[in-house]
Enzyme design. Sequence first.
Site, PDB file in Angstrom:
ATOM      1  N   ASP A  32      78.390   7.712  78.218  1.00  0.00           N
ATOM      2  CA  ASP A  32      77.302   6.782  77.915  1.00  0.00           C
ATOM      3  C   ASP A  32      76.037   7.598  77.687  1.00  0.00           C
ATOM      4  OD1 ASP A  32      77.199   3.462  78.537  1.00  0.00           O
ATOM      5  OD2 ASP A  32      75.269   4.459  78.253  1.00  0.00           O
ATOM      6  N   ASP A  49      74.546  10.934  73.714  1.00  0.00           N
ATOM      7  CA  ASP A  49      73.979   9.987  72.747  1.00  0.00           C
ATOM      8  C   ASP A  49      74.888  10.009  71.517  1.00  0.00           C
ATOM      9  OD1 ASP A  49      72.543   8.661  70.781  1.00  0.00           O
ATOM     10  OD2 ASP A  49      70.617   9.524  71.384  1.00  0.00           O
ATOM     11  N   LEU A  50      75.376   8.839  71.133  1.00  0.00           N
ATOM     12  CA  LEU A  50      76.320   8.766  70.003  1.00  0.00           C
ATOM     13  C   LEU A  50      75.714   9.327  68.709  1.00  0.00           C
ATOM     14  CD1 LEU A  50      77.720   5.216  70.775  1.00  0.00           C
ATOM     15  CD2 LEU A  50      79.118   7.305  70.645  1.00  0.00           C
ATOM     16  N   ILE A  72      74.666  -0.388  70.433  1.00  0.00           N
ATOM     17  CA  ILE A  72      73.810  -1.570  70.579  1.00  0.00           C
ATOM     18  C   ILE A  72      74.712  -2.801  70.487  1.00  0.00           C
ATOM     19  CG2 ILE A  72      71.924  -2.875  69.519  1.00  0.00           C
ATOM     20  CD1 ILE A  72      71.031  -0.235  70.868  1.00  0.00           C
ATOM     21  N   TYR A 134      73.012  -6.526  63.563  1.00  0.00           N
ATOM     22  CA  TYR A 134      74.067  -6.116  64.497  1.00  0.00           C
ATOM     23  C   TYR A 134      75.445  -6.432  63.912  1.00  0.00           C
ATOM     24  CZ  TYR A 134      77.169  -6.791  68.557  1.00  0.00           C
ATOM     25  OH  TYR A 134      78.233  -6.779  69.424  1.00  0.00           O
TER      26      TYR A 134
END
Length: 267
Positions: A32, A49-50, A72, A134
């Site tokens: 995460d 962090d992706l 998100i 999204y």
Amino acid sequence: MKRLLITGGAGAIGRVMRKRLSGIADVIRLADVVALTPEHDGEECVQCDLADASAVQAMVADCDGILHLGGISVERPFDEILHANIIGMYNLYEAARAHGHPRILFASSNHTVGFYPQTQRLRADEPLRPDGLYGVSKGYGELLARLYFDKFGQETASVRIGSCTREPVDYRMLSSWLSYEDFATLTERVFKVPVLGCPVIWGVSANPASWWDNSNVGWLGWQPKDSAENWRTAIEAQGIPPANHPLVTKQGGLFTELAIMRNERSV
Ligand code: NAI
Ligand code: 15L
């Protein structure tokens, strides 16, 4: 499996799956953007962090499967969605390509199709009708998964999750609810079936009021067991929304009414 990576391990679903799926692999690697700590033997934790490509490469190394929950998870300004869901998803697929194509379960969303009316029963191959940025990002994720399957043979189940919570809490969830247990058994099937390919699967429990048709993925052998119907009396006792309310008209519910949010820098 030797090692299953769960991204979004600190999130609502990740925290549940971390415990529920502990027997699925020798090691569960939880990742995460926020820090996590191992709670018992067989867990390892990575802060990543992706959007950081090299960190994602290290996160994916030595994993045999990936439950991709990170990112998100609601409507937000485009910059945030771009960072985690667009760049992050690309980084994940590039890392999977570099590390032997571990099978992926991608947590897509019902918000890819949120503008469909609740009167319409949907197969997963119908055109997307996202209800916000999204939902668009989840549609992009499904397409990226498809590209990497057709080009490289990378297997992915894109699971369009409805509403994955402990129990259904509003009228719309009588249709959209996915229990944690049904999500866990779906995840087990995705990682156990000998050949997966690249299906899109509705992540929904056995709700009689569901709008989604999973009949084309019977080969997966997944049978959801829970039903939101058990909560109908309690939910209806809170009052049924008026006939023109998005909770009873649109599959995406209230998301269909949200504004497109401005980026911080342009406010
Ligand atoms: P959540 O918001 O509780 O968890 C998401 C996790 O991703 C958080 O722990 C967050 O810190 C992490 N994250 C955010 N940005 C990141 C970044 N740049 N790099 C690394 N990690 C980052 O979401 P929840 O409810 O657990 O959902 C999990 C996944 O399932 C999400 O991808 C969501 O879009 C999807 N989903 C969830 C549904 C639900 O009903 N809970 C319905 C449909 C889809
Ligand atoms: C989602 O995609 C979200 O991640 C979750 O927070 C819920 O809003 C869910 O959909 C839903 O539609 O109920």
